[in-house]
Structures are given as C-alpha cells and as structure tokens.
Design a protein around this motif. Sequence first.
Motif, PDB file in Angstrom:
ATOM      1  N   ARG A  55       0.946  -1.216   0.072  1.00 34.31           N
ATOM      2  CA  ARG A  55       0.097   0.157   0.040  1.00 34.31           C
ATOM      3  C   ARG A  55       0.982   1.252  -0.133  1.00 34.31           C
ATOM      4  NH1 ARG A  55      -5.754  -0.613   2.929  1.00 34.31           N
ATOM      5  NH2 ARG A  55      -6.133  -2.848   2.524  1.00 34.31           N
ATOM      6  N   THR A  56       1.943   1.119   0.691  1.00 32.42           N
ATOM      7  CA  THR A  56       3.001   2.312   0.768  1.00 32.42           C
ATOM      8  C   THR A  56       3.543   2.500  -0.290  1.00 32.42           C
ATOM      9  OG1 THR A  56       3.129   1.968   3.022  1.00 32.42           O
ATOM     10  CG2 THR A  56       4.487   3.577   2.340  1.00 32.42           C
ATOM     11  N   VAL A  57       4.069   1.384  -1.042  1.00 30.99           N
ATOM     12  CA  VAL A  57       4.972   1.537  -2.537  1.00 30.99           C
ATOM     13  C   VAL A  57       4.053   0.992  -3.546  1.00 30.99           C
ATOM     14  CG1 VAL A  57       7.080   1.375  -3.424  1.00 30.99           C
ATOM     15  CG2 VAL A  57       7.029   1.304  -0.865  1.00 30.99           C
ATOM     16  N   PRO A  58       2.848   1.352  -3.960  1.00 36.50           N
ATOM     17  CA  PRO A  58       2.103   0.848  -4.967  1.00 36.50           C
ATOM     18  C   PRO A  58       2.719   0.538  -6.259  1.00 36.50           C
ATOM     19  CG  PRO A  58       1.755   3.262  -4.682  1.00 36.50           C
ATOM     20  CD  PRO A  58       2.491   2.918  -3.650  1.00 36.50           C
ATOM     21  N   GLY A  59       3.911   0.939  -6.679  1.00 35.96           N
ATOM     22  CA  GLY A  59       4.583   0.546  -7.784  1.00 35.96           C
ATOM     23  C   GLY A  59       5.431  -0.684  -7.553  1.00 35.96           C
ATOM     24  N   ALA A  60       5.790  -1.125  -6.768  1.00 37.11           N
ATOM     25  CA  ALA A  60       6.736  -2.016  -6.461  1.00 37.11           C
ATOM     26  C   ALA A  60       5.938  -3.369  -6.947  1.00 37.11           C
ATOM     27  CB  ALA A  60       6.963  -2.379  -4.951  1.00 37.11           C
ATOM     28  N   LEU A 106      14.537  -0.163  -4.244  1.00 36.40           N
ATOM     29  CA  LEU A 106      14.964  -0.926  -5.275  1.00 36.40           C
ATOM     30  C   LEU A 106      13.866  -0.857  -6.678  1.00 36.40           C
ATOM     31  CD1 LEU A 106      14.890  -4.074  -2.534  1.00 36.40           C
ATOM     32  CD2 LEU A 106      16.758  -3.387  -4.231  1.00 36.40           C
ATOM     33  N   THR A 107      12.617  -0.328  -6.192  1.00 37.34           N
ATOM     34  CA  THR A 107      11.523  -0.182  -7.200  1.00 37.34           C
ATOM     35  C   THR A 107      12.364   0.961  -8.245  1.00 37.34           C
ATOM     36  OG1 THR A 107       9.765  -0.672  -5.817  1.00 37.34           O
ATOM     37  CG2 THR A 107       9.528   0.598  -7.643  1.00 37.34           C
ATOM     38  N   ALA A 108      12.778   2.161  -7.515  1.00 44.49           N
ATOM     39  CA  ALA A 108      13.405   3.180  -8.385  1.00 44.49           C
ATOM     40  C   ALA A 108      14.522   2.511  -9.241  1.00 44.49           C
ATOM     41  CB  ALA A 108      13.773   4.231  -7.433  1.00 44.49           C
ATOM     42  N   LEU A 109      15.180   1.457  -8.781  1.00 48.81           N
ATOM     43  CA  LEU A 109      16.200   0.967  -9.789  1.00 48.81           C
ATOM     44  C   LEU A 109      15.695   0.051 -10.731  1.00 48.81           C
ATOM     45  CD1 LEU A 109      18.825   0.482  -6.839  1.00 48.81           C
ATOM     46  CD2 LEU A 109      18.998   2.090  -8.646  1.00 48.81           C
ATOM     47  N   GLY A 110      14.264  -0.145 -10.632  1.00 51.99           N
ATOM     48  CA  GLY A 110      13.928  -1.263 -11.604  1.00 51.99           C
ATOM     49  C   GLY A 110      14.008  -2.580 -11.135  1.00 51.99           C
ATOM     50  N   VAL A 111      14.279  -2.721  -9.963  1.00 55.06           N
ATOM     51  CA  VAL A 111      14.245  -4.330  -9.605  1.00 55.06           C
ATOM     52  C   VAL A 111      12.629  -4.887  -9.393  1.00 55.06           C
ATOM     53  CG1 VAL A 111      14.858  -5.668  -7.812  1.00 55.06           C
ATOM     54  CG2 VAL A 111      16.461  -4.018  -8.407  1.00 55.06           C
ATOM     55  N   THR A 112      12.628  -5.940  -9.892  1.00 50.81           N
ATOM     56  CA  THR A 112      11.037  -6.572  -9.702  1.00 50.81           C
ATOM     57  C   THR A 112      11.132  -7.948  -8.995  1.00 50.81           C
ATOM     58  OG1 THR A 112      11.458  -7.719 -11.833  1.00 50.81           O
ATOM     59  CG2 THR A 112      10.240  -5.698 -11.859  1.00 50.81           C
ATOM     60  N   ASP A 113      12.443  -8.365  -8.845  1.00 50.88           N
ATOM     61  CA  ASP A 113      12.810  -9.615  -7.892  1.00 50.88           C
ATOM     62  C   ASP A 113      14.076  -9.687  -7.267  1.00 50.88           C
ATOM     63  OD1 ASP A 113      12.075 -11.936  -6.781  1.00 50.88           O
ATOM     64  OD2 ASP A 113      11.729 -13.211  -8.449  1.00 50.88           O
ATOM     65  N   LEU A 114      14.029  -9.873  -6.023  1.00 52.37           N
ATOM     66  CA  LEU A 114      15.208  -9.811  -5.516  1.00 52.37           C
ATOM     67  C   LEU A 114      16.474 -10.682  -5.508  1.00 52.37           C
ATOM     68  CD1 LEU A 114      16.271  -7.741  -3.074  1.00 52.37           C
ATOM     69  CD2 LEU A 114      15.539  -9.293  -1.411  1.00 52.37           C
ATOM     70  N   VAL A 115      17.620 -10.272  -5.763  1.00 52.21           N
ATOM     71  CA  VAL A 115      18.617 -10.997  -5.738  1.00 52.21           C
ATOM     72  C   VAL A 115      19.862 -10.527  -4.678  1.00 52.21           C
ATOM     73  CG1 VAL A 115      18.310 -11.887  -8.218  1.00 52.21           C
ATOM     74  CG2 VAL A 115      19.972  -9.892  -7.792  1.00 52.21           C
ATOM     75  N   ALA A 116      20.854 -11.535  -4.506  1.00 53.32           N
ATOM     76  CA  ALA A 116      21.683 -10.912  -3.344  1.00 53.32           C
ATOM     77  C   ALA A 116      22.427  -9.677  -3.829  1.00 53.32           C
ATOM     78  CB  ALA A 116      22.948 -12.083  -3.345  1.00 53.32           C
TER      79      ALA A 116
END
Length: 286
Positions: A206-211, A247-257
């Motif tokens: 809810r706080t970061v709806p674009g994630a 992470l969303t600002a960097l375009g990350v959609t799935d987390l990696v190390a």
Amino acid sequence: MNSPDDVRQQLDAVDYLVDDGLAMAVFLALRLGKPLLLEGEPGVGKTAAAKALAAALNTDFIRLQCYEGLTAGEALYEWNYQRQLLAIRLAEARQEKIGDADLFTAEFLQERPILRAVRYEGRTPPVLLIDEIDRADDEFEALLFEFLGEAAITVPELGTFTAVRPPIVVLTSNRSRELHDALRRRCLYHWIEFPPPSFAAEIVRRTVPGAAAPLIRSATEFIGRARRLELDKAPGLAETIDWVSALTALGVTDLVAADVVSTIGTIAKTPDDRLAVARLATEEPS
C-alpha cells in the motif's frame, strides 16, 4: 468509530493496517477519552498511527516532537516578548504607566502545540501526537500530568484553560528510558509488534504501490530473517519501505543478492550491521 472493527476499517481506508490489539486500543482511547501511549521498536508505525487516525477522523493533526531539553515554553505556551517590549516602548512614548497586568494578557500569549490542542475550536477534536516522549527529560513529563489527566493547562497569569472537546492524545516511546508511573497511569497502553511477513508485505504494497509483488514478498521475507540476527539496529517497517522504494526506483522486480548489497544502506545503519546483512544475503539462494 463505533467498534474495534470500525476502527480497523476506517484506518484501512487511509491505508494504515492494524491488528486486533491496536484496533482495540484505539477504540478504547476514543471511547474513554484517554491518552494512548504506544511503544515499540523504532520504525513499526507508532507515529504513522497518529497521522492515520487524524486522517481517518478528518481532523487536524498537531505534533510535538520531543527531545532532550524540551521546555514548557516550546511545548505548552510562551509569552511574545517582542510584542511586550513594543508595548512597553509605546507606553513610555505616550508617558503612560504599564505593568505586569497589562503585559501578561491573552493578547501576548503564544500557543505551542499542547495549548493549541486545548484551545482548539473545531467540531472534531484534533489528534495531538507527543512523539518520542522518552527523549524528553524526566522533568518535562511532570509538566504533562495536568494536561493528560484533565485536558487542561494552567497559565499562572491567566488561569486554567480546559478543553471544551478534549484532544485525542497519542504518545509514542521507543523505551530509550523508563517513563514515570504517574504518566503511564494517565494513559491506555499498547505495544506495537513488528508484523509478520505477510502483514508487512501488505503494508509495503500500500505504501509503495509501484513495487512488483515478487519484490515485496522476497524483501519482507528477507527483512524477517535479518531481524533474527543480532544487529545493532534491526530494520523496521520504515526501513523496509525505504528499501523497497529504492529497489523499485532501480527497476528491480525480484530480489537477488547483488540487489541487497548495492542498496544495503537503506536497511543496515552501522558498519557491523552492514557486514551481517551482506553475509545473510550471500547465504540466501538468489
């Protein structure tokens, strides 16, 4: 707000999620007209709870940020010395006498957050947040007893101001020191726990709806694991939201190390914590 369920629904409508315990605490504080003391680790949403309550009630939000050395003049009221000095000079220019009775009147009184809440004239009482009360000195707590118990402030020169509609008071504490028993007795109390990953994920969504949903899920799960480490400062919800936003600002959609390591400054705030969190990230399957 007519019931704990109503509290939950109205706070949910302004995107603040509460569990049963907090919903009950807020409901009872509103119904009984008692201040609510919220404690919990930094970053679990104590301050946000007061802001959300004001939004849900569609009323004004007044905040007093506490710190060491906070005085009555900064929290309750003070006198407008510049205007008093100007009045003295004008009286002297007119060759008129002026005394304390002329200078210490409502005309020269400056409201600070607590007196402003007491004298508030809106139809719905304001939400007054006394934030991080544990950062203020012990002596400052004693200044609050009259207000917390009676919704009143006494100005020696003018008398006692009592709220027509007592403000809704929320105090927060991170337990950096113990609070007076007398203050606790005047308040209802609730400890806000860090939420489980599924609940935290919904708050972040809810706080970061674009994630992206996979990112939110993996990030909140990782934070849950990081909080089980012996860290100097365990990441809270605030850090989780900052991290997912970064992470969303960097375009990350799935987390990696590699993503954890490159953005580690958003969740780890000491050198030792950075090492521990980075080590955890490399141990996790990516």
